[in-house]
Write a protein that holds these residues in place. Sequence first.
Motif, PDB file in Angstrom:
ATOM      1  N   ALA A  37       7.215  -6.657  -6.528  1.00  0.00           N
ATOM      2  CA  ALA A  37       7.073  -5.636  -5.486  1.00  0.00           C
ATOM      3  C   ALA A  37       6.837  -4.265  -6.099  1.00  0.00           C
ATOM      4  N   ALA A  38       7.606  -3.975  -7.169  1.00  0.00           N
ATOM      5  CA  ALA A  38       7.432  -2.696  -7.847  1.00  0.00           C
ATOM      6  C   ALA A  38       6.052  -2.612  -8.481  1.00  0.00           C
ATOM      7  N   LYS A  39       5.611  -3.744  -9.050  1.00  0.00           N
ATOM      8  CA  LYS A  39       4.305  -3.788  -9.695  1.00  0.00           C
ATOM      9  C   LYS A  39       3.191  -3.557  -8.690  1.00  0.00           C
ATOM     10  N   ALA A  40       3.392  -4.048  -7.450  1.00  0.00           N
ATOM     11  CA  ALA A  40       2.368  -3.874  -6.413  1.00  0.00           C
ATOM     12  C   ALA A  40       2.140  -2.402  -6.138  1.00  0.00           C
ATOM     13  N   ASP A  41       3.240  -1.609  -6.192  1.00  0.00           N
ATOM     14  CA  ASP A  41       3.108  -0.176  -5.987  1.00  0.00           C
ATOM     15  C   ASP A  41       2.442   0.495  -7.183  1.00  0.00           C
ATOM     16  N   GLN A  64      12.650   2.343  11.173  1.00  0.00           N
ATOM     17  CA  GLN A  64      12.912   3.697  10.697  1.00  0.00           C
ATOM     18  C   GLN A  64      12.009   4.048   9.515  1.00  0.00           C
ATOM     19  N   LYS A  65      10.896   3.335   9.398  1.00  0.00           N
ATOM     20  CA  LYS A  65       9.960   3.642   8.321  1.00  0.00           C
ATOM     21  C   LYS A  65       9.276   4.984   8.584  1.00  0.00           C
ATOM     22  N   ARG A  66       8.759   5.564   7.496  1.00  0.00           N
ATOM     23  CA  ARG A  66       8.135   6.876   7.587  1.00  0.00           C
ATOM     24  C   ARG A  66       6.669   6.812   7.163  1.00  0.00           C
ATOM     25  N   LEU A  67       5.885   7.687   7.743  1.00  0.00           N
ATOM     26  CA  LEU A  67       4.494   7.832   7.347  1.00  0.00           C
ATOM     27  C   LEU A  67       4.126   9.308   7.474  1.00  0.00           C
ATOM     28  N   VAL A  68       3.519   9.837   6.418  1.00  0.00           N
ATOM     29  CA  VAL A  68       3.164  11.257   6.402  1.00  0.00           C
ATOM     30  C   VAL A  68       1.651  11.402   6.295  1.00  0.00           C
ATOM     31  N   LEU A  69       1.068  12.173   7.193  1.00  0.00           N
ATOM     32  CA  LEU A  69      -0.335  12.553   7.118  1.00  0.00           C
ATOM     33  C   LEU A  69      -0.413  13.924   6.467  1.00  0.00           C
ATOM     34  N   LEU A  70      -1.213  14.030   5.414  1.00  0.00           N
ATOM     35  CA  LEU A  70      -1.344  15.288   4.686  1.00  0.00           C
ATOM     36  C   LEU A  70      -2.697  15.918   4.961  1.00  0.00           C
ATOM     37  N   ASN A  71      -2.731  17.255   5.055  1.00  0.00           N
ATOM     38  CA  ASN A  71      -3.989  17.944   5.307  1.00  0.00           C
ATOM     39  C   ASN A  71      -4.776  18.133   4.007  1.00  0.00           C
ATOM     40  N   GLY A 123     -12.253   5.623   1.561  1.00  0.00           N
ATOM     41  CA  GLY A 123     -11.752   4.892   0.412  1.00  0.00           C
ATOM     42  C   GLY A 123     -10.468   5.507  -0.098  1.00  0.00           C
ATOM     43  N   SER A 124     -10.127   5.220  -1.333  1.00  0.00           N
ATOM     44  CA  SER A 124      -8.891   5.760  -1.905  1.00  0.00           C
ATOM     45  C   SER A 124      -9.143   6.267  -3.317  1.00  0.00           C
ATOM     46  N   LYS A 125      -8.307   7.229  -3.707  1.00  0.00           N
ATOM     47  CA  LYS A 125      -8.436   7.834  -5.030  1.00  0.00           C
ATOM     48  C   LYS A 125      -7.098   8.429  -5.436  1.00  0.00           C
ATOM     49  N   ASN A 126      -6.710   8.171  -6.675  1.00  0.00           N
ATOM     50  CA  ASN A 126      -5.486   8.751  -7.238  1.00  0.00           C
ATOM     51  C   ASN A 126      -4.250   8.475  -6.371  1.00  0.00           C
ATOM     52  N   GLY A 127      -4.206   7.274  -5.789  1.00  0.00           N
ATOM     53  CA  GLY A 127      -3.021   6.881  -5.040  1.00  0.00           C
ATOM     54  C   GLY A 127      -2.973   7.334  -3.596  1.00  0.00           C
ATOM     55  N   TYR A 128      -4.089   7.856  -3.080  1.00  0.00           N
ATOM     56  CA  TYR A 128      -4.135   8.310  -1.689  1.00  0.00           C
ATOM     57  C   TYR A 128      -5.351   7.726  -0.978  1.00  0.00           C
ATOM     58  N   CYS A 138      -8.219  14.380   5.185  1.00  0.00           N
ATOM     59  CA  CYS A 138      -6.766  14.307   5.077  1.00  0.00           C
ATOM     60  C   CYS A 138      -6.395  13.133   4.177  1.00  0.00           C
ATOM     61  N   TYR A 139      -5.104  12.994   3.922  1.00  0.00           N
ATOM     62  CA  TYR A 139      -4.665  12.006   2.941  1.00  0.00           C
ATOM     63  C   TYR A 139      -3.410  11.273   3.406  1.00  0.00           C
ATOM     64  N   ILE A 140      -3.313  10.011   2.994  1.00  0.00           N
ATOM     65  CA  ILE A 140      -2.104   9.218   3.203  1.00  0.00           C
ATOM     66  C   ILE A 140      -1.760   8.559   1.877  1.00  0.00           C
ATOM     67  N   ARG A 141      -0.546   8.755   1.425  1.00  0.00           N
ATOM     68  CA  ARG A 141      -0.108   8.171   0.164  1.00  0.00           C
ATOM     69  C   ARG A 141      -0.034   6.652   0.294  1.00  0.00           C
ATOM     70  N   ILE A 142      -0.533   5.941  -0.712  1.00  0.00           N
ATOM     71  CA  ILE A 142      -0.537   4.479  -0.671  1.00  0.00           C
ATOM     72  C   ILE A 142       0.822   3.919  -1.092  1.00  0.00           C
ATOM     73  N   GLU A 143       1.377   4.431  -2.166  1.00  0.00           N
ATOM     74  CA  GLU A 143       2.625   3.896  -2.704  1.00  0.00           C
ATOM     75  C   GLU A 143       3.739   3.965  -1.662  1.00  0.00           C
ATOM     76  N   GLY A 144       4.384   2.822  -1.439  1.00  0.00           N
ATOM     77  CA  GLY A 144       5.480   2.753  -0.484  1.00  0.00           C
ATOM     78  C   GLY A 144       5.054   2.481   0.939  1.00  0.00           C
ATOM     79  N   ASN A 145       3.743   2.514   1.200  1.00  0.00           N
ATOM     80  CA  ASN A 145       3.252   2.335   2.573  1.00  0.00           C
ATOM     81  C   ASN A 145       2.389   1.096   2.754  1.00  0.00           C
ATOM     82  N   GLN A 146       2.340   0.211   1.737  1.00  0.00           N
ATOM     83  CA  GLN A 146       1.447  -0.942   1.813  1.00  0.00           C
ATOM     84  C   GLN A 146       1.694  -1.797   3.052  1.00  0.00           C
ATOM     85  N   GLY A 147       2.943  -1.929   3.468  1.00  0.00           N
ATOM     86  CA  GLY A 147       3.245  -2.750   4.638  1.00  0.00           C
ATOM     87  C   GLY A 147       2.796  -2.137   5.947  1.00  0.00           C
TER      88      GLY A 147
END
Length: 241
Positions: A37-41, A64-71, A123-128, A138-147
């Motif tokens: 699981a850690a490796k997947a991130d 109670q999961k979180r998701l952040v949209l970044l500008n 697409g994605s770049k540098n983990g976003y 805008c951007y969404i972080r991939i790590e921790g949000n795969q599910g």
Amino acid sequence: MRFIVLSVFALIVVGCNEQKSKDIQKKETINNESEIAAKADEDIVDVKQEGFLYVNIKELYNSQKRLVLLNEQKDTLAFFKGKNVSFNNDKYDIINEEHLYKEKLKVNTYYPEYGLFILDCDGSKNGYYEVKVNNIDCYIRIEGNQGLLKFKTPEKHLMESYPYLYGNNNTPLRKEPNNESEIIEGYSNYLYIPIEIKGDWLKVRDDKDCYIGEEPSKEDIIGWVRWRKDREIIIDIRHSC
């Protein structure tokens, strides 16, 4: 008597060793799963194509999961947690107060009550994931949000949806996949499901389970519609019939 005692003792030792072995194997399995699981991130591979990012809004709402949209500056634009979404100091119920905040969140498709939250994605770049919100990057972080996140190519996005041709004369249904082919008469009076993609053309068949009017067509209506031109989707795509 001594023989019996030794035999019983031996059985106890063997049983303990077997249980210990099972416990070790179980622990190793749990550790391996955690490492995987850690490796997947860690092993986040950049997606170098345009497509669509699907957000599991039902999972967000019911947990109670979180998701952040970044500008563009990677500051927080919107913050989802549980049943709420926040914009700066304003908090709203994702479903019950959608009408109060929807103008602040213009994306490809947003109907949380029906589990739909789809963003145009570059697409994605540098983990976003790089997405479009309110017509800006805008951007969404991939790590921790795969599910919660699933990237889909335009083709997969199309094949899992409903091409909507009703009342559409700009992209008519044709008998063959070319612009010179004969147009199928009365095509816009039916709803369709996708069958096959051939380049910029989509083969469809009329939907017998979802239709306009009192009953479906008695005969199959099958044809080709141009769904893409110059890398842009040119037909109406819906996610329920």
